[in-house]
Enzyme design. Structure first.
Site, PDB file in Angstrom:
ATOM      1  NE  ARG A 158      -5.373   1.492   6.309  1.00  0.00           N
ATOM      2  CZ  ARG A 158      -4.698   0.555   5.654  1.00  0.00           C
ATOM      3  NH1 ARG A 158      -4.918  -0.709   5.884  1.00  0.00           N
ATOM      4  NH2 ARG A 158      -3.799   0.886   4.758  1.00  0.00           N
ATOM      5  NE  ARG A 173     -12.297  -6.023   0.448  1.00  0.00           N
ATOM      6  CZ  ARG A 173     -11.873  -6.982  -0.346  1.00  0.00           C
ATOM      7  NH1 ARG A 173     -12.723  -7.784  -0.941  1.00  0.00           N
ATOM      8  NH2 ARG A 173     -10.583  -7.151  -0.563  1.00  0.00           N
ATOM      9  CG  ASP A 199      -5.755   2.920  -0.185  1.00  0.00           C
ATOM     10  OD1 ASP A 199      -5.945   2.088   0.717  1.00  0.00           O
ATOM     11  OD2 ASP A 199      -4.618   3.233  -0.592  1.00  0.00           O
ATOM     12  CE1 TYR A 257       2.356   0.940  -1.479  1.00  0.00           C
ATOM     13  CE2 TYR A 257       2.117   3.115  -0.502  1.00  0.00           C
ATOM     14  CZ  TYR A 257       2.124   1.742  -0.378  1.00  0.00           C
ATOM     15  OH  TYR A 257       1.913   1.160   0.841  1.00  0.00           O
ATOM     16  NE  ARG A 299      -8.206  -5.831   5.914  1.00  0.00           N
ATOM     17  CZ  ARG A 299      -6.962  -5.853   5.470  1.00  0.00           C
ATOM     18  NH1 ARG A 299      -6.552  -6.830   4.717  1.00  0.00           N
ATOM     19  NH2 ARG A 299      -6.122  -4.895   5.799  1.00  0.00           N
TER      20      ARG A 299
HETATM   21  O1  CP3 Z   1     -10.530   3.496   8.326  1.00  0.00           O
HETATM   22  C1  CP3 Z   1      -9.713   4.174   7.684  1.00  0.00           C
HETATM   23  O2  CP3 Z   1      -8.597   4.509   8.159  1.00  0.00           O
HETATM   24  C2  CP3 Z   1     -10.112   4.725   6.319  1.00  0.00           C
HETATM   25  C3  CP3 Z   1      -9.673   4.003   5.202  1.00  0.00           C
HETATM   26  C4  CP3 Z   1      -8.215   3.884   4.789  1.00  0.00           C
HETATM   27  C5  CP3 Z   1      -7.779   2.795   4.000  1.00  0.00           C
HETATM   28  N1  CP3 Z   1      -6.493   3.035   3.620  1.00  0.00           N
HETATM   29  C6  CP3 Z   1      -8.606   1.634   3.636  1.00  0.00           C
HETATM   30  C7  CP3 Z   1      -7.959   0.358   3.264  1.00  0.00           C
HETATM   31  C8  CP3 Z   1      -7.120   4.747   4.939  1.00  0.00           C
HETATM   32  C9  CP3 Z   1      -7.007   6.041   5.741  1.00  0.00           C
HETATM   33  C10 CP3 Z   1      -6.044   4.199   4.193  1.00  0.00           C
HETATM   34  C11 CP3 Z   1      -4.728   4.840   4.050  1.00  0.00           C
HETATM   35  C12 CP3 Z   1      -3.607   4.084   3.485  1.00  0.00           C
HETATM   36  N2  CP3 Z   1      -3.619   3.195   2.455  1.00  0.00           N
HETATM   37  C13 CP3 Z   1      -2.265   4.246   3.898  1.00  0.00           C
HETATM   38  C14 CP3 Z   1      -1.796   5.226   4.955  1.00  0.00           C
HETATM   39  C15 CP3 Z   1      -2.065   4.745   6.328  1.00  0.00           C
HETATM   40  C16 CP3 Z   1      -1.164   3.632   6.795  1.00  0.00           C
HETATM   41  O3  CP3 Z   1      -1.706   2.575   7.128  1.00  0.00           O
HETATM   42  O4  CP3 Z   1       0.056   3.837   6.833  1.00  0.00           O
HETATM   43  C17 CP3 Z   1      -1.471   3.383   3.124  1.00  0.00           C
HETATM   44  C18 CP3 Z   1       0.014   3.204   3.233  1.00  0.00           C
HETATM   45  C19 CP3 Z   1      -2.340   2.735   2.208  1.00  0.00           C
HETATM   46  C20 CP3 Z   1      -1.970   1.753   1.149  1.00  0.00           C
HETATM   47  C21 CP3 Z   1      -2.619   0.443   1.342  1.00  0.00           C
HETATM   48  N3  CP3 Z   1      -3.971   0.212   1.181  1.00  0.00           N
HETATM   49  C22 CP3 Z   1      -2.000  -0.778   1.678  1.00  0.00           C
HETATM   50  C23 CP3 Z   1      -0.521  -0.957   1.946  1.00  0.00           C
HETATM   51  C24 CP3 Z   1      -2.996  -1.744   1.735  1.00  0.00           C
HETATM   52  C25 CP3 Z   1      -2.809  -3.227   1.949  1.00  0.00           C
HETATM   53  C26 CP3 Z   1      -2.587  -3.552   3.357  1.00  0.00           C
HETATM   54  C27 CP3 Z   1      -3.884  -3.853   4.040  1.00  0.00           C
HETATM   55  O5  CP3 Z   1      -4.165  -3.205   5.063  1.00  0.00           O
HETATM   56  O6  CP3 Z   1      -4.587  -4.727   3.531  1.00  0.00           O
HETATM   57  C28 CP3 Z   1      -4.231  -1.111   1.468  1.00  0.00           C
HETATM   58  C29 CP3 Z   1      -5.566  -1.757   1.451  1.00  0.00           C
HETATM   59  C30 CP3 Z   1      -6.633  -1.169   2.297  1.00  0.00           C
HETATM   60  N4  CP3 Z   1      -6.874   0.187   2.442  1.00  0.00           N
HETATM   61  C31 CP3 Z   1      -7.600  -1.900   3.039  1.00  0.00           C
HETATM   62  C32 CP3 Z   1      -8.429  -0.948   3.651  1.00  0.00           C
HETATM   63  C33 CP3 Z   1      -9.643  -1.203   4.525  1.00  0.00           C
HETATM   64  C34 CP3 Z   1      -7.738  -3.411   3.093  1.00  0.00           C
HETATM   65  C35 CP3 Z   1      -8.320  -3.882   1.826  1.00  0.00           C
HETATM   66  C36 CP3 Z   1      -9.368  -4.936   1.939  1.00  0.00           C
HETATM   67  O7  CP3 Z   1     -10.481  -4.710   2.434  1.00  0.00           O
HETATM   68  O8  CP3 Z   1      -9.080  -6.029   1.448  1.00  0.00           O
END
Ligand code: CP3
Length: 343
Positions: free
Chosen positions: A27, A40, A77, A154, A31
């Site tokens: 991640r 964003r 994602d 999901y 943010r």
């Molecule tokens: O930098 C990186 O790692 C690359 C981008 C990336 C994102 N999601 C961007 C993202 C990666 C590798 C993921 C994987 C992901 N997404 C997983 C597996 C990794 C983990 O954390 O266990 C899972 C379970 C998801 C599903 C997901 N996406 C959730 C539960 C959420 C909401 C929680 C949160 O962090 O806000 C997201 C949203 C998400 N995916 C964001 C980002 C940068 C935040 C969204 C935003 O900018 O508002």
């Protein structure tokens, strides 16, 4: 063969003795970076970033410029896979993913698509191609997908959950349906990951984020066969498997056709090393919450962690994704401590 200016990650995965461990953060594109938040704020939402290759490329490279980490991970994602299969998701501000439609019945599972040509996964493939060009060999690019059970969670539950009880219910109450769904997710994932490799990613990581809600029996029955299929299909690319909360199943991971195992922060490194011996490179496992500590503590704990792994079969990372409000100074102390370390 592509020549990378920084190939430390690839040398480590190949089992070479290296001067220090490589470092990147799950991640990292997100943010924690002011640049990300600024971009964003100008957009309609998260999905616009994911679905616009130029923007996804820009956000992927931000942590390389700002943190100087040893790898980029493509901005996307894991939820693009269920969407490509026919279940669209929404990303709700401050709450997370939401699927207006879920699957539970045979008819609903039969209706799901397994894409094998043009699909709405193309925007990520385009983003990978652009990012490869734009990186121009600075660091390797990591591609990724969710593991089948985590995606099933999901698709069945429709949103995040602490227990994923509906998903677990499906495994017990309708095991045949669960297998059918898992196989469709697996086939889509293999297709998608192969496209990522063709587009130029250097490493693949598979995230089984919700493995921790299962147990050894369920994991062996409903996860391992599909993870094995994916590993076996992705033979010519370094492969990392990260199953959060799944230390109960580690002995079964030994025989997976993958180079690297990702570890969460709860595992005991010595115990893990005694399970995997020299067979796997290990990635992890700094507690992301420790990045809120002061810089002296972070630096000391980082060195302590590297020493606990003890040799160059280690990629430094967190034990899960970095929390969005983590101070950037803590992240930088972590990264710079690794970069100044020498074995
Ligand atoms: O930098 C990186 O790692 C690359 C981008 C990336 C994102 N999601 C961007 C993202 C990666 C590798 C993921 C994987 C992901 N997404 C997983 C597996 C990794 C983990 O954390 O266990 C899972 C379970 C998801 C599903 C997901 N996406 C959730 C539960 C959420 C909401 C929680 C949160 O962090 O806000 C997201 C949203 C998400 N995916 C964001 C980002 C940068 C935040 C969204 C935003 O900018 O508002």
């Amino acid at each position: 063969m592509e020549k990378l200016k920084n190939d430390l990650l690839l040398r480590t995965i190949a089992g070479e003795e290296c001067e220090r461990p490589p470092v990147w953060l799950m991640r990292q594109a997100g943010r924690i970076l002011p640049q990300y938040r600024a971009l964003r704020a100008k957009l309609s939402g998260f999905k616009e970033l994911v679905e616009t290759p130029d923007l996804a490329c820009e956000v992927t490279i931000q942590p390389i410029d700002e943190l100087d980490v040893d790898a980029a991970i493509i901005f996307s994602d894991i939820l693009v896979v269920p969407e490509a299969m026919g279940l669209t998701y929404e990303m709700i501000e401050k709450k997370g993913p939401f699927f207006p439609e879920t699957v539970n019945s045979k008819a609903e599972i039969d209706k799901l698509i397994v894409p094998d040509g043009k699909s709405n996964l193309d925007f990520t493939i385009e983003a990978i191609k652009k990012t490869k060009q734009e990186l121009n060999g600075r660091v390797p690019l990591i591609g990724f997908a969710g593991a089948p059970f985590t995606i099933l969670c999901y698709m069945v539950e429709g949103q995040g959950s602490k227990t994923f009880s509906k998903a677990r219910k499906l495994l017990y109450a309708e095991p045949e349906l669960a297998h059918k769904l898992l196989q469709k997710i697996t086939d889509t994932t293999i297709f998608y990951l192969k496209e990522q490799v063709n587009a130029g990613v250097n490493v693949i990581q598979l995230f089984d984020s919700w493995a921790g809600v299962l147990n050894t029996n369920l994991y062996l029955q409903f996860c391992m066969p599909y993870i094995k299929q994916i590993c076996d299909a992705m033979e010519n690319i370094p492969f990392t498997f990260f199953a959060k909360g799944a230390s109960y199943a580690y002995s079964a991971f030994k025989n997976l056709n993958c180079e690297t195992i990702g570890l969460d922060w709860t595992v005991n490194v010595n115990e893990v090393k005694s399970i995997f011996g020299n067979q796997k490179v290990l990635q992890g496992n700094f507690d992301p919450a420790q990045l809120y500590s002061n810089s002296e503590n972070i630096a000391n704990a980082t060195i302590e962690m590297i020493n606990s792994f003890g040799n160059s079969k280690h990629i430094v990372n967190l034990g899960h994704g970095v929390y969005p409000d983590t101070p950037l100074s803590g992240v930088k102390t972590f990264v710079n401590t690794v970069k100044n370390f020498r074995y």
